[in-house]
Write a protein that holds these residues in place. Sequence first.
Motif, PDB file in Angstrom:
ATOM      1  N   UNK A 113     -20.743   8.667  -4.989  1.00 48.85           N
ATOM      2  CA  UNK A 113     -19.335   8.433  -4.648  1.00 48.85           C
ATOM      3  C   UNK A 113     -18.565   9.676  -5.052  1.00 48.85           C
ATOM      4  N   UNK A 114     -17.436   9.937  -4.391  1.00 46.32           N
ATOM      5  CA  UNK A 114     -16.737  11.203  -4.619  1.00 46.32           C
ATOM      6  C   UNK A 114     -15.230  11.013  -4.527  1.00 46.32           C
ATOM      7  N   UNK A 115     -14.518  11.983  -5.098  1.00 49.78           N
ATOM      8  CA  UNK A 115     -13.064  12.036  -4.965  1.00 49.78           C
ATOM      9  C   UNK A 115     -12.683  13.488  -4.734  1.00 49.78           C
ATOM     10  N   UNK A 116     -11.907  13.742  -3.660  1.00 48.17           N
ATOM     11  CA  UNK A 116     -11.562  15.099  -3.259  1.00 48.17           C
ATOM     12  C   UNK A 116     -10.079  15.391  -3.450  1.00 48.17           C
ATOM     13  N   UNK A 117      -9.794  16.597  -3.922  1.00 49.46           N
ATOM     14  CA  UNK A 117      -8.413  17.080  -3.966  1.00 49.46           C
ATOM     15  C   UNK A 117      -8.384  18.516  -3.457  1.00 49.46           C
ATOM     16  N   UNK A 118      -7.202  18.926  -2.972  1.00 47.49           N
ATOM     17  CA  UNK A 118      -6.992  20.288  -2.515  1.00 47.49           C
ATOM     18  C   UNK A 118      -5.841  20.934  -3.262  1.00 47.49           C
ATOM     19  N   UNK A 119      -5.405  22.112  -2.837  1.00 44.63           N
ATOM     20  CA  UNK A 119      -4.304  22.802  -3.518  1.00 44.63           C
ATOM     21  C   UNK A 119      -3.009  21.993  -3.446  1.00 44.63           C
ATOM     22  N   UNK A 120      -2.175  22.111  -4.450  1.00 47.24           N
ATOM     23  CA  UNK A 120      -0.915  21.365  -4.491  1.00 47.24           C
ATOM     24  C   UNK A 120       0.021  21.764  -3.365  1.00 47.24           C
ATOM     25  N   UNK A 121      -0.071  23.019  -2.897  1.00 43.53           N
ATOM     26  CA  UNK A 121       0.837  23.505  -1.859  1.00 43.53           C
ATOM     27  C   UNK A 121       0.247  23.407  -0.455  1.00 43.53           C
ATOM     28  N   UNK A 122      -0.851  22.662  -0.296  1.00 45.49           N
ATOM     29  CA  UNK A 122      -1.508  22.560   0.999  1.00 45.49           C
ATOM     30  C   UNK A 122      -0.739  21.621   1.926  1.00 45.49           C
ATOM     31  N   UNK A 123      -0.913  21.825   3.247  1.00 43.19           N
ATOM     32  CA  UNK A 123      -0.255  20.951   4.223  1.00 43.19           C
ATOM     33  C   UNK A 123      -0.781  19.521   4.159  1.00 43.19           C
ATOM     34  N   UNK A 124      -2.028  19.369   3.728  1.00 40.73           N
ATOM     35  CA  UNK A 124      -2.601  18.026   3.562  1.00 40.73           C
ATOM     36  C   UNK A 124      -2.384  17.570   2.128  1.00 40.73           C
ATOM     37  N   UNK A 125      -1.545  16.556   1.915  1.00 43.40           N
ATOM     38  CA  UNK A 125      -1.222  16.162   0.537  1.00 43.40           C
ATOM     39  C   UNK A 125      -2.400  15.488  -0.150  1.00 43.40           C
ATOM     40  N   UNK A 126      -2.415  15.599  -1.457  1.00 42.10           N
ATOM     41  CA  UNK A 126      -3.433  14.916  -2.256  1.00 42.10           C
ATOM     42  C   UNK A 126      -3.060  13.456  -2.469  1.00 42.10           C
ATOM     43  N   UNK A 127      -4.070  12.660  -2.728  1.00 38.52           N
ATOM     44  CA  UNK A 127      -3.895  11.284  -3.188  1.00 38.52           C
ATOM     45  C   UNK A 127      -4.264  11.250  -4.666  1.00 38.52           C
ATOM     46  N   UNK A 128      -3.367  10.709  -5.478  1.00 36.71           N
ATOM     47  CA  UNK A 128      -3.632  10.617  -6.917  1.00 36.71           C
ATOM     48  C   UNK A 128      -3.684   9.158  -7.317  1.00 36.71           C
ATOM     49  N   UNK A 129      -4.722   8.723  -8.018  1.00 32.30           N
ATOM     50  CA  UNK A 129      -4.835   7.311  -8.415  1.00 32.30           C
ATOM     51  C   UNK A 129      -3.733   6.907  -9.389  1.00 32.30           C
ATOM     52  N   UNK A 130      -3.250   5.704  -9.198  1.00 33.95           N
ATOM     53  CA  UNK A 130      -2.185   5.189 -10.060  1.00 33.95           C
ATOM     54  C   UNK A 130      -2.748   4.732 -11.401  1.00 33.95           C
TER      55      UNK A 130
END
Length: 341
Positions: A113-130
């Motif tokens: 299982x995996x969780x992906x993040x990218x740069x904070x300034x990227x056009x595709x926003x990150x999802x952050x778990x609550x």
Amino acid sequence: MSAQTDGMFEVPIVDISAWVTGGPAAEKARAVRELDHACRTVGFIQIVGHGVPAEITDGLAGAIDDFFGRPLAEKKSYVRPPAENRGYSPPKSESLSYSLGVDPVSRMNDFFEAFNVGPADDDTPNTWPAGLDSFQPGVEAHFAEARRVAHTLTSIFAAALGVDPGYFDRITDHSIDVLRMNNYALPPGDIELGADLTGMGEHTDFGIVTVLWADQVDGLQVLGTDQAWHDVRPADGALLVNLGDITARLTNDVWMSTLHRVKPPVIDGTIRRRRSAAFFHDGNADALIETLPRFVPPGEHPLYFPITVKDHIIAKLSGSRAGRKNTSAVREAARVRAAQI
């Protein structure tokens, strides 16, 4: 230096501290030579002297534990469409071998299982778990350090390949960068153990270079030039680095985008836990990747046709996550089929 892995296969250890701290020219030149040799002969390198503080990797490990320890139903609420390359990927939702056009033992059977993040300034926003206050700060701190290491490595690459020092800057100034955190063990009952269980199917990485933090636990296997799979574990304090397809295309396969996979060890009917975090430095989406002329022998054609980073990655992701075989990975697929199981 070199690190013995399974007694037959070696992943070289390269100290890049002179490039990190601005050390003597002779030490920089040594690192260039050693990295060039590793890229030509293995495609995997153990990097030391990288300068990533232990508290950063400790924070990353804690963030990984916090998220993957949550109930599966909760984690699934963070699933995003495959093309976005963000958020959560549940177990058995991917098959990395499809990214090479190779059929797995059973469809979409990769266990991780995996969780992906990218740069904070990227056009595709990150999802952050609550509800996980330390998750985002811990992940973002490691993301920044891994990105710095990747940029240091591409500076060394430029010196080793004989291109101008700014070459990689021009194709990575708005690079597709992704940090993928992986977990290879789940609570009992979430999966069925069987002969078809695959931790992560055989694949090559997509981009320029991958910077990997991982537990010192068995599982990662690298395909050697002897067409056999060899076990690899990180050395003390080392980051594992491997080349991706973009670099292989640039060098006409002189530098190796090496096939690798993960086979989780099954002990007494259960799988030992293994964590990793791969930082993928892939290059600008609109960068056209063509083989550097110096790597094409006179009178011959390049092994690869020109392609943009975006088109290459879309073809690979469509295979691994959408279940559509990537039929363009002819050379890589042939290597998989030739490998000893």
